[in-house]
Design an enzyme around this catalytic site. Structure first.
Site, PDB file in Angstrom:
ATOM      1  N   HIS A   1     -12.638  -0.836 -26.588  1.00 41.83           N
ATOM      2  CA  HIS A   1     -12.024  -2.168 -26.464  1.00 41.83           C
ATOM      3  C   HIS A   1     -11.128  -2.404 -27.682  1.00 41.83           C
ATOM      4  O   HIS A   1     -11.474  -1.985 -28.796  1.00 41.83           O
ATOM      5  CB  HIS A   1     -13.125  -3.236 -26.386  1.00 41.83           C
ATOM      6  CG  HIS A   1     -12.591  -4.570 -25.997  1.00 41.83           C
ATOM      7  ND1 HIS A   1     -11.899  -5.368 -26.883  1.00 41.83           N
ATOM      8  CD2 HIS A   1     -12.598  -5.236 -24.825  1.00 41.83           C
ATOM      9  CE1 HIS A   1     -11.522  -6.474 -26.261  1.00 41.83           C
ATOM     10  NE2 HIS A   1     -11.942  -6.419 -25.004  1.00 41.83           N
TER      11      HIS A   1
ATOM     12  N   GLU B   1      -5.613  -3.440 -21.071  1.00 39.27           N
ATOM     13  CA  GLU B   1      -5.797  -4.730 -21.732  1.00 39.27           C
ATOM     14  C   GLU B   1      -4.798  -4.856 -22.873  1.00 39.27           C
ATOM     15  O   GLU B   1      -5.118  -4.497 -24.029  1.00 39.27           O
ATOM     16  CB  GLU B   1      -7.212  -4.826 -22.299  1.00 39.27           C
ATOM     17  CG  GLU B   1      -8.281  -4.807 -21.231  1.00 39.27           C
ATOM     18  CD  GLU B   1      -9.477  -5.644 -21.657  1.00 39.27           C
ATOM     19  OE1 GLU B   1      -9.913  -6.470 -20.850  1.00 39.27           O
ATOM     20  OE2 GLU B   1      -9.949  -5.495 -22.792  1.00 39.27           O
TER      21      GLU B   1
ATOM     22  N   SER C   1      -7.060 -12.460 -20.322  1.00 40.45           N
ATOM     23  CA  SER C   1      -6.841 -13.846 -19.884  1.00 40.45           C
ATOM     24  C   SER C   1      -6.877 -14.046 -18.369  1.00 40.45           C
ATOM     25  O   SER C   1      -6.218 -14.943 -17.842  1.00 40.45           O
ATOM     26  CB  SER C   1      -5.521 -14.379 -20.452  1.00 40.45           C
ATOM     27  OG  SER C   1      -5.579 -14.437 -21.856  1.00 40.45           O
TER      28      SER C   1
HETATM   29  P1  PGA Z   1     -10.311 -12.447 -22.096  1.00 43.92           P
HETATM   30  O1  PGA Z   1     -10.932 -11.097 -22.641  1.00 43.92           O
HETATM   31  O2  PGA Z   1     -10.549 -12.481 -20.609  1.00 43.92           O
HETATM   32  O3  PGA Z   1     -11.028 -13.526 -22.821  1.00 43.92           O
HETATM   33  O4  PGA Z   1      -8.843 -12.406 -22.405  1.00 43.92           O
HETATM   34  C1  PGA Z   1     -10.829  -9.912 -21.903  1.00 43.92           C
HETATM   35  C2  PGA Z   1     -11.379  -8.774 -22.710  1.00 43.92           C
HETATM   36  O5  PGA Z   1     -11.189  -8.738 -23.927  1.00 43.92           O
HETATM   37  O6  PGA Z   1     -12.066  -7.888 -22.171  1.00 43.92           O
END
Ligand code: PGA
Length: 221
Positions: free
Chosen positions: A98, A147, A184
């Site tokens: 991540h 991401e 998000s």
């Molecule tokens: P978020 O996080 O939906 O709060 O943007 C997603 C993630 O970091 O896996």
């Protein structure tokens, strides 16, 4: 219909009890969600996993557990590390690489490669987070989650064109990999992603914390 993968990443939120309440609330509303079209993976902190295995069974929840990371070491004197062999007793999936771990905890491509290798050895499905199409995707990766860091926790989702470009680049080189989008995603914008044939699922952070909000999201897909 294609089975979609929805992954809830709780990060360092929720005590054992708070997470258990979330699962109990989900159990009360099960009939409002069509689970025949999706697989739901919930990734709490390590501290909760051993308790949620029997809880999920008792509540008859269609929830599969995942871990948020795993050690790059197999076994031994690595204080504080939790190994693939240990989490294999509790989860089927593991998030690896991540961007928060890469940035805040300085996780390297080498460590990520080692983690994926160990996940594969212990029959865990690895969800490797990539930041763009140039991020290394180690051999043995089952699922990729695109991401873009600018989309995480900011409310600024990536443009569909951008997601499609990365999805094509990834699946051209790795035809068997499932492609998720994360950053998000909420109950309010989930519709943007539902119809895209190149998106096999989503990874949800903040919008997975509140069960009512998360149910609204689940009900739409
Ligand atoms: P978020 O996080 O939906 O709060 O943007 C997603 C993630 O970091 O896996």
């Amino acid at each position: 219909m294609d089975h979609k993968l929805i992954v809830a990443n709780w990060k360092s939120h929720k005590t054992v009890e708070e997470g258990a309440l979330w699962l109990e609330e989900l159990a009360k509303s099960l009939s409002s969600v069509d689970f025949s079209s999706k697989t739901l993976v919930v990734c709490p902190s390590f501290t909760s996993l051993a308790l949620y295995v029997p809880l999920i069974t008792n509540l008859k929840l269609p929830v599969i557990l995942g871990a948020q990371t795993v050690s790059s070491y197999e076994e031994g004197a690595y204080t504080g590390e939790v190994s693939a062999r240990q989490i294999q007793e509790l989860v089927e999936y593991v998030i690896i690489g991540h961007s928060e771990r890469r940035t805040l905890l300085h996780e390297t491509d080498n460590a990520i490669e080692a983690k994926v290798g160990l996940a594969q050895k212990y029959e865990l499905k690895s969800i490797v987070c990539i930041q763009d199409e140039t991020t290394l995707i180690p051999q043995g990766t089952t699922i990729v989650a695109y991401e873009p860091p600018a989309a995480i926790g900011t409310g600024n989702v990536a443009a569909i064109d951008d997601i499609e470009r990365v999805a094509r680049a990834v699946t051209e080189k790795n035809p068997d990999i499932k492609f998720l989008y994360g950053g998000s995603v909420t109950d309010e914008n989930i519709q943007h992603f539902i119809q895209q044939p190149f998106i096999d699922g989503i990874l949800v952070g903040s919008a997975s914390l509140d069960i009512k909000r998360f149910l609204t999201l689940l009900q739409q897909w």
